[in-house]
Design a protein around this motif. Structure first.
Motif, mmCIF file in Angstrom:
data_model
loop_
_atom_site.group_PDB
_atom_site.id
_atom_site.type_symbol
_atom_site.label_atom_id
_atom_site.label_comp_id
_atom_site.label_asym_id
_atom_site.label_seq_id
_atom_site.Cartn_x
_atom_site.Cartn_y
_atom_site.Cartn_z
ATOM 1 N N GLY A 116 2.601 52.048 62.720
ATOM 2 C CA GLY A 116 2.878 52.436 64.101
ATOM 3 C C GLY A 116 4.058 51.722 64.712
ATOM 4 N N ASP A 117 4.837 51.001 63.907
ATOM 5 C CA ASP A 117 5.995 50.256 64.400
ATOM 6 C C ASP A 117 7.293 50.959 64.015
ATOM 7 O OD1 ASP A 117 4.477 47.878 65.340
ATOM 8 O OD2 ASP A 117 4.017 47.665 63.206
ATOM 9 N N SER A 118 8.397 50.486 64.572
ATOM 10 C CA SER A 118 9.729 50.956 64.206
ATOM 11 C C SER A 118 10.361 49.926 63.275
ATOM 12 C CB SER A 118 10.596 51.129 65.456
ATOM 13 O OG SER A 118 11.921 51.448 65.110
ATOM 14 N N TRP A 119 10.725 50.370 62.058
ATOM 15 C CA TRP A 119 11.242 49.460 61.041
ATOM 16 C C TRP A 119 12.681 49.824 60.681
ATOM 17 C CZ3 TRP A 119 8.152 45.514 59.071
ATOM 18 C CH2 TRP A 119 6.793 45.590 59.374
ATOM 19 N N SER A 120 13.541 48.821 60.559
ATOM 20 C CA SER A 120 14.887 49.008 60.019
ATOM 21 C C SER A 120 15.168 47.878 59.037
ATOM 22 C CB SER A 120 15.938 49.033 61.136
ATOM 23 O OG SER A 120 15.939 47.827 61.866
ATOM 24 N N PHE A 121 16.124 48.120 58.143
ATOM 25 C CA PHE A 121 16.352 47.182 57.044
ATOM 26 C C PHE A 121 17.828 46.908 56.826
ATOM 27 C CE2 PHE A 121 12.277 49.129 56.280
ATOM 28 C CZ PHE A 121 11.490 48.108 55.782
ATOM 29 N N ARG A 122 18.107 45.681 56.435
ATOM 30 C CA ARG A 122 19.429 45.305 55.930
ATOM 31 C C ARG A 122 19.212 44.608 54.595
ATOM 32 N NH1 ARG A 122 22.512 40.608 55.756
ATOM 33 N NH2 ARG A 122 24.741 40.972 55.513
ATOM 34 N N PHE A 123 19.796 45.147 53.546
ATOM 35 C CA PHE A 123 19.654 44.586 52.211
ATOM 36 C C PHE A 123 20.956 43.923 51.784
ATOM 37 C CE2 PHE A 123 16.724 48.227 52.403
ATOM 38 C CZ PHE A 123 15.532 47.570 52.141
ATOM 39 N N ARG A 124 20.839 42.747 51.201
ATOM 40 C CA ARG A 124 22.008 42.047 50.687
ATOM 41 C C ARG A 124 21.719 41.580 49.267
ATOM 42 N NH1 ARG A 124 19.175 38.415 53.895
ATOM 43 N NH2 ARG A 124 19.005 36.289 53.091
ATOM 44 N N SER A 125 22.748 41.296 48.523
ATOM 45 C CA SER A 125 22.592 40.899 47.124
ATOM 46 C C SER A 125 22.036 39.478 47.025
ATOM 47 C CB SER A 125 23.928 40.991 46.395
ATOM 48 O OG SER A 125 24.879 40.144 47.029
ATOM 49 N N GLY A 126 21.620 39.111 45.802
ATOM 50 C CA GLY A 126 21.116 37.752 45.569
ATOM 51 C C GLY A 126 19.612 37.672 45.459
ATOM 52 N N GLY A 127 18.949 38.796 45.096
ATOM 53 C CA GLY A 127 17.504 38.798 44.986
ATOM 54 C C GLY A 127 16.985 38.009 43.793
ATOM 55 N N PHE A 128 15.680 37.800 43.780
ATOM 56 C CA PHE A 128 15.025 37.000 42.738
ATOM 57 C C PHE A 128 14.881 37.840 41.469
ATOM 58 C CE2 PHE A 128 11.087 34.954 40.950
ATOM 59 C CZ PHE A 128 11.640 33.698 40.748
ATOM 60 N N GLU A 129 15.463 37.361 40.382
ATOM 61 C CA GLU A 129 15.457 38.092 39.120
ATOM 62 C C GLU A 129 14.108 37.943 38.410
ATOM 63 O OE1 GLU A 129 17.738 39.942 37.630
ATOM 64 O OE2 GLU A 129 19.572 39.599 38.789
ATOM 65 N N PRO A 130 13.756 38.905 37.530
ATOM 66 C CA PRO A 130 12.526 38.780 36.741
ATOM 67 C C PRO A 130 12.561 37.520 35.886
ATOM 68 C CG PRO A 130 13.443 40.995 36.550
ATOM 69 C CD PRO A 130 14.469 40.164 37.250
ATOM 70 N N PRO A 131 11.413 36.922 35.602
ATOM 71 C CA PRO A 131 11.388 35.710 34.770
ATOM 72 C C PRO A 131 11.879 36.022 33.353
ATOM 73 C CG PRO A 131 9.174 36.562 35.076
ATOM 74 C CD PRO A 131 10.061 37.338 35.994
ATOM 75 N N THR A 132 12.655 35.132 32.812
ATOM 76 C CA THR A 132 13.131 35.318 31.431
ATOM 77 C C THR A 132 12.230 34.608 30.434
ATOM 78 O OG1 THR A 132 14.591 33.392 31.697
ATOM 79 C CG2 THR A 132 15.533 35.563 32.146
ATOM 80 N N ARG A 133 11.436 33.664 30.918
ATOM 81 C CA ARG A 133 10.497 32.947 30.055
ATOM 82 C C ARG A 133 9.080 33.198 30.572
ATOM 83 N NH1 ARG A 133 11.852 26.789 29.402
ATOM 84 N NH2 ARG A 133 10.077 27.031 27.984
ATOM 85 N N LEU A 134 8.215 33.662 29.709
ATOM 86 C CA LEU A 134 6.831 33.901 30.064
ATOM 87 C C LEU A 134 5.987 32.692 29.679
ATOM 88 C CD1 LEU A 134 6.480 37.601 28.891
ATOM 89 C CD2 LEU A 134 7.089 36.733 31.151
ATOM 90 N N ASP A 135 4.918 32.475 30.427
ATOM 91 C CA ASP A 135 4.025 31.353 30.156
ATOM 92 C C ASP A 135 3.038 31.782 29.072
ATOM 93 O OD1 ASP A 135 2.406 29.171 30.131
ATOM 94 O OD2 ASP A 135 2.092 29.091 32.302
ATOM 95 N N VAL A 136 3.409 31.580 27.816
ATOM 96 C CA VAL A 136 2.591 32.070 26.701
ATOM 97 C C VAL A 136 1.241 31.355 26.635
ATOM 98 C CG1 VAL A 136 4.550 32.799 25.320
ATOM 99 C CG2 VAL A 136 3.722 30.458 25.121
ATOM 100 N N ARG A 137 1.148 30.204 27.239
ATOM 101 C CA ARG A 137 -0.146 29.505 27.241
ATOM 102 C C ARG A 137 -1.193 30.312 27.986
ATOM 103 N NH1 ARG A 137 1.629 24.188 30.129
ATOM 104 N NH2 ARG A 137 2.659 25.841 31.343
ATOM 105 N N ASN A 138 -0.748 31.124 28.945
ATOM 106 C CA ASN A 138 -1.660 31.934 29.742
ATOM 107 C C ASN A 138 -1.653 33.393 29.318
ATOM 108 O OD1 ASN A 138 -2.650 29.933 31.619
ATOM 109 N ND2 ASN A 138 -0.576 29.881 32.444
ATOM 110 N N ARG A 139 -1.145 33.644 28.100
ATOM 111 C CA ARG A 139 -1.042 35.024 27.627
ATOM 112 C C ARG A 139 -2.396 35.721 27.640
ATOM 113 N NH1 ARG A 139 2.526 37.877 24.272
ATOM 114 N NH2 ARG A 139 1.867 40.043 24.280
ATOM 115 N N ALA A 140 -3.478 34.959 27.386
ATOM 116 C CA ALA A 140 -4.806 35.560 27.340
ATOM 117 C C ALA A 140 -5.252 36.081 28.703
ATOM 118 C CB ALA A 140 -5.823 34.555 26.812
ATOM 119 N N VAL A 141 -4.631 35.598 29.781
ATOM 120 C CA VAL A 141 -5.008 36.061 31.110
ATOM 121 C C VAL A 141 -4.741 37.552 31.238
ATOM 122 C CG1 VAL A 141 -4.520 35.862 33.570
ATOM 123 C CG2 VAL A 141 -4.637 33.802 32.143
ATOM 124 N N ILE A 142 -3.601 38.008 30.769
ATOM 125 C CA ILE A 142 -3.257 39.421 30.786
ATOM 126 C C ILE A 142 -2.829 39.842 29.385
ATOM 127 C CG2 ILE A 142 -1.728 41.199 31.724
ATOM 128 C CD1 ILE A 142 -3.747 40.141 33.713
#
Length: 435
Positions: A116-142
């Motif tokens: 029910g609100d009015s939304w507007s957006f401004r997007f700029r570069s520099g976002g958070f990139e996907p992880p390049t290293r996975l936590d294999v110790r917790n692989r069993a979680v998913i």
């Protein structure tokens, strides 16, 4: 217009902002800027435990959703000109700024319908990139190799019944839960009743700031769905499939959520699972090539019908009692028993012929009529029950927003509201409140 500006670098939080702007640190634990908000610190670890990195588009989607959650939490409705509709501008870093700039109108439309609100957006570069290293110790979680679909798991009755249906159908769902403080315990209790032990994936964005925060947070489902979509996209990528289903299990009456009274059309009617909102969100998912299909398999069922199908199942009453339907339960650590979701919940037990062992703040509905703070809920529902006879059900349901054009689908939606209101009317009559 209130501007909410997110930064990834703690040093830059609050840099160059006007006095009325709200600075927010994204994926950070602390900031020295007075009045700044925080959101998403816990998610850094979540991303690394998926078994396969999310796509850049999915990472941007979740960043946008956290920006929306921050704004929805930190911008107070009391400060709006009419005490409700806020004008919010979000400034957020993403990986693909040009893509998201083109999608800003679709985002504004979907979120405007949702909150029910009015939304507007401004997007700029520099976002958070996907992880390049996975936590294999917790692989069993998913373990993506043992997942066929993703399902939202709130700990509510509908989501629990929906997951049971998926398991019975031979589908191995990954259960994604938004688990803020207080919710994890009952979600775990509900999961304990499931016929198997599906993998679960919990998250919490932990929005926090000094001072007052907004309690209505009508966009919370946007973050819930988008984070689940990120998880689903990662699973789909691992499996090498063209698409994957994201199940949002909600009964048809609550999904449409017709306004109980005229004043509840905007202010007090949530649209979390409304088909128009889900269609807009699906359009967004398709535009960023997630390969995720949102599905509500129970949109043509009432809550009572969902529960009644399992009335003869062992421990079903105990399972249903363990779930939470009330949005106000944290106030007294119990479900109120009189609000719209509680009334639909209680009518489902009545429809299924099951004993409801839930402890409610208000057990007998007539007792609420004598309390000034409580009677509005009961009177509003009673008014809605009469209203469908006085003004016509179809006209009433159309007030919720645009419905699908397909005549068969639209007819089925009208019918499920009719049957859901019948369940409520019968339940109210059992408490001596006749129409």
């Amino acid at each position: 217009m209130t501007r909410v500006v997110l930064e990834l670098d703690p040093v830059r939080v609050g840099e160059g902002l006007a006095d009325d702007d709200i600075p927010v640190l994204l994926y950070g634990a602390h900031t020295s800027i007075k009045g700044a908000g925080l959101i998403g610190n816990d998610l850094r670890d979540r991303f690394s435990r998926l078994g396969v990195p999310p796509s850049r588009q999915a990472m941007d989607l979740v960043a946008v959703a956290m920006a929306v959650t921050a704004a929805d939490t930190f911008v107070l409705r009391d400060d709006a000109a009419d005490g409700w509709r806020r004008e919010i501008e979000i400034d957020v870093p993403v990986i693909e700024a040009d893509r998201w700039t083109a999608l800003a109108p679709l985002l504004s439309k979907a979120l405007g319908f949702l909150s029910g609100d009015s939304w507007s957006f401004r997007f700029r570069s520099g976002g958070f990139e996907p992880p390049t290293r996975l936590d294999v110790r917790n692989r069993a979680v998913i373990d993506p190799s043992k997942i066929d679909a993703v399902a939202l798991f709130s700990g509510g009755l509908d989501s629990g019944l929906g997951v049971m249906d998926l398991i019975d159908g031979g589908i191995r769902p990954l259960l994604v839960s938004h688990a803020p403080r207080g919710d994890k315990t009952y979600q775990a209790a509900v999961a304990g009743f499931l016929p198997s032990k599906p993998q679960r994936f919990e998250f919490n964005s932990y929005p926090s700031c000094e001072g007052a925060t907004e309690i209505t947070t009508r966009t919370r489902s946007f973050l819930f769905l988008t984070f689940a979509a990120l998880v689903a996209q990662a699973v789909r990528t691992f499996r090498g499939s063209a698409s994957i289903e994201l199940f949002m299990c909600e009964n048809g009456l609550i999904a449409l959520n017709p306004p109980l009274t005229a004043r509840r059309i905007g202010a007090l009617s949530t649209r979390t699972a409304h088909p128009h909102y889900l269609a807009l969100l699906q359009e967004l998912f398709d535009a960023i090539s997630l390969g995720v299909r949102i599905t509500n398999p129970h949109r043509h069922e009432t809550k009572g019908e969902m529960l009644a199908r399992r009335a003869n199942q062992a421990n079903i009453a105990e399972f249903a009692t363990a779930t939470v339907s009330c949005g106000n339960w944290k106030r007294k650590n119990m479900q109120c028993g009189r609000c719209w979701p509680c009334s639909i919940r209680r009518s489902s037990f009545h429809r299924a012929g099951l004993t409801d062992g839930t402890e409610y703040d208000t057990d007998k509905l007539v007792d609420a009529l004598g309390e000034d703070d409580y009677r509005d809920d009961i009177v509003s529902i009673h008014t809605a029950l009469r209203r469908r006879y006085d003004r016509g059900l179809r006209r009433w349901v159309m007030q919720t927003g645009p419905l699908p054009r397909d005549l068969t689908e639209r007819t089925a939606l009208f019918a499920v509201v009719e049957r859901g209101m019948d369940e409520l009317e019968n339940f109210f009559a059992s408490h001596g409140l006749r129409i």
